[in-house]
Design an enzyme around this catalytic site. Structure first.
Site, PDB file in Angstrom:
ATOM      1  N   ASP A  70     -35.166  -2.768 -30.651  1.00  0.00           N
ATOM      2  CA  ASP A  70     -33.797  -2.297 -30.883  1.00  0.00           C
ATOM      3  C   ASP A  70     -33.625  -1.808 -32.313  1.00  0.00           C
ATOM      4  O   ASP A  70     -34.350  -2.216 -33.227  1.00  0.00           O
ATOM      5  CB  ASP A  70     -32.773  -3.389 -30.564  1.00  0.00           C
ATOM      6  CG  ASP A  70     -32.940  -4.639 -31.418  1.00  0.00           C
ATOM      7  OD1 ASP A  70     -34.098  -5.033 -31.679  1.00  0.00           O
ATOM      8  OD2 ASP A  70     -31.923  -5.229 -31.826  1.00  0.00           O
ATOM      9  N   GLU A 135     -32.904  -8.113 -32.067  1.00  0.00           N
ATOM     10  CA  GLU A 135     -33.078  -8.599 -33.437  1.00  0.00           C
ATOM     11  C   GLU A 135     -31.960  -8.100 -34.335  1.00  0.00           C
ATOM     12  O   GLU A 135     -31.518  -8.805 -35.241  1.00  0.00           O
ATOM     13  CB  GLU A 135     -34.437  -8.155 -33.990  1.00  0.00           C
ATOM     14  CG  GLU A 135     -34.890  -8.921 -35.235  1.00  0.00           C
ATOM     15  CD  GLU A 135     -34.322  -8.379 -36.549  1.00  0.00           C
ATOM     16  OE1 GLU A 135     -34.343  -9.115 -37.551  1.00  0.00           O
ATOM     17  OE2 GLU A 135     -33.862  -7.222 -36.564  1.00  0.00           O
TER      18      GLU A 135
END
Length: 377
Positions: A70, A135
């Site tokens: 991400d 994250e």
């Protein structure tokens, strides 16, 4: 001219708009490459988050790469020189959201592993990949959940490189061999609202709190140690009042954060903050958010292997630092193994026009491959 394997894979990953917690197919790309190498793949989807755990081998030690697919939002597109999800080469750099944080690292991990296995198909130990799409977000259903799953079945990582962008000037100049812990307090001091002209009929929580807040802000929590600076107490947010100039507020909200070393623990911080507030006779409510414990890898085979790998590529050893914010390394460290962070230069991460030096992708791949050779060849 044909792109190198690591450049081509980095471009492929950047082109996928995996804004947290979306993965946008990045993990499918990685999984396909790992399956071709004989990895066993375990997809772990928790709520809105896509994760996978991949492993090749059954023997110890278990070395793993960890990272995230991400990225943070691109921000205002008009501020980008090139479209953020169209990887673009320019003057030796590759531009795109996630180039440095951390799709370049992911590509380097994959290519390094492919090269290592081609040369050492019967390598020692085991190789793992722990990859998440959570994250940059709330870190609730990502690495921490995978770690909990692995620990529940006693499958603990012995050594791990997290591909966070650790470098400052050139790739490999800094290796993070630890991180500070983080804890956030949300304090509400309760008073009595009233008219500013009649203070005797009110109880101003701001006035009552100032000495306590000052005491917390000026406390020497510890002196740090050879690996960590002294604990830092910071106030990012305060709020009181209605916006009117003639109303004494009924409540005073203060949010504070401590970044702490291995000299402190969550429990001790809570105890000392509570003692300080109680000494000032405040009526308050305090809620805590535990963001992570500090971790440190001061010695061991992993650190030796990584330092040697960087030195073999750069002809100079990296600095070992624990500065910066938190990372998913704090969750992996709960397994009791050695954890370090090694990745690209971090000068443009989370900014518009994020980029990575193309040569650095090649060097990072070499560093990862050399680390594997040092540990498992």
């Amino acid at each position: 001219m044909t792109d190198s394997p690591v450049l081509a894979l980095t471009k492929d990953l950047i082109s996928r708009q995996s804004v947290t917690p979306e993965d946008a197919g990045c993990q499918d790309v990685m999984i396909a490459r790992l399956e071709a190498l004989g990895f066993t793949i375990e997809r772990m989807v928790f709520e809105d988050t896509t994760n996978f755990w991949a492993r090749r081998g059954t023997q110890a030690p278990l070395f793993a790469f960890a990272g995230h697919t991400d990225v943070v939002p691109a921000g205002k597109l008009e501020h980008w020189h090139t479209p953020p999800f169209e990887p673009t080469e320019k003057e030796g750099y590759l531009y795109g959201r996630g180039a440095a944080d951390m799709k370049g690292s992911l590509a380097a991990m994959i290519v390094a592993t492919e090269r290592f296995i081609a040369e050492h198909p019967d390598h020692q130990g085991s190789i793992g990949f722990l990859i998440t799409s959570d994250e940059e977000g709330p870190f609730i259903n990502g690495t921490v959940r995978v770690v909990e799953t692995l620990m529940a079945r006693d499958e603990n990582i012995d050594m791990c490189i997290v591909g966070e962008p650790s470098s400052t000037e050139v790739v490999g100049d800094v290796v993070k061999n630890g991180r500070r812990g983080s804890i956030t307090g949300d304090l509400t001091v309760i008073g009595t609202q009233g008219h500013v002209a009649y203070p005797h009929l009110a109880d101003n929580p701001v006035h009552k709190s100032l000495l306590a807040i000052h005491a917390l802000a000026t406390t020497e929590w510890d002196k740090g140690n050879e690996y960590f600076p002294p604990t830092s107490f910071q106030i990012p947010n305060v709020q009181a009042g209605t916006g009117a100039s003639n109303v004494i507020p009924g409540e005073f909200h203060v949010q504070f954060n401590l970044r702490f070393s291995t000299e402190l623990c969550n429990e001790r911080i809570v105890e000392r903050v509570t003692q300080t507030l109680d000494q000032h006779d405040l009526n308050y409510d305090l809620k805590w958010t535990y963001n992570g414990d500090p971790f440190l890898t001061d010695t061991g085979a992993l650190l030796d292997a990584v330092v040697d790998a960087v030195d073999s590529v750069n002809q100079t050893k990296p600095a070992l630092l624990t500065t910066g914010g938190t990372s998913d390394g704090r969750f992996i460290a709960r397994m009791g193994g050695q954890v370090v962070e090694l990745g690209p230069v971090n000068a443009t991460i989370h900014k518009v026009n994020e980029c990575v030096k193309i040569d650095d992708l090649e060097k990072l791949t070499d560093m990862y491959q050399k680390t594997l050779e040092n540990l498992l060849a």
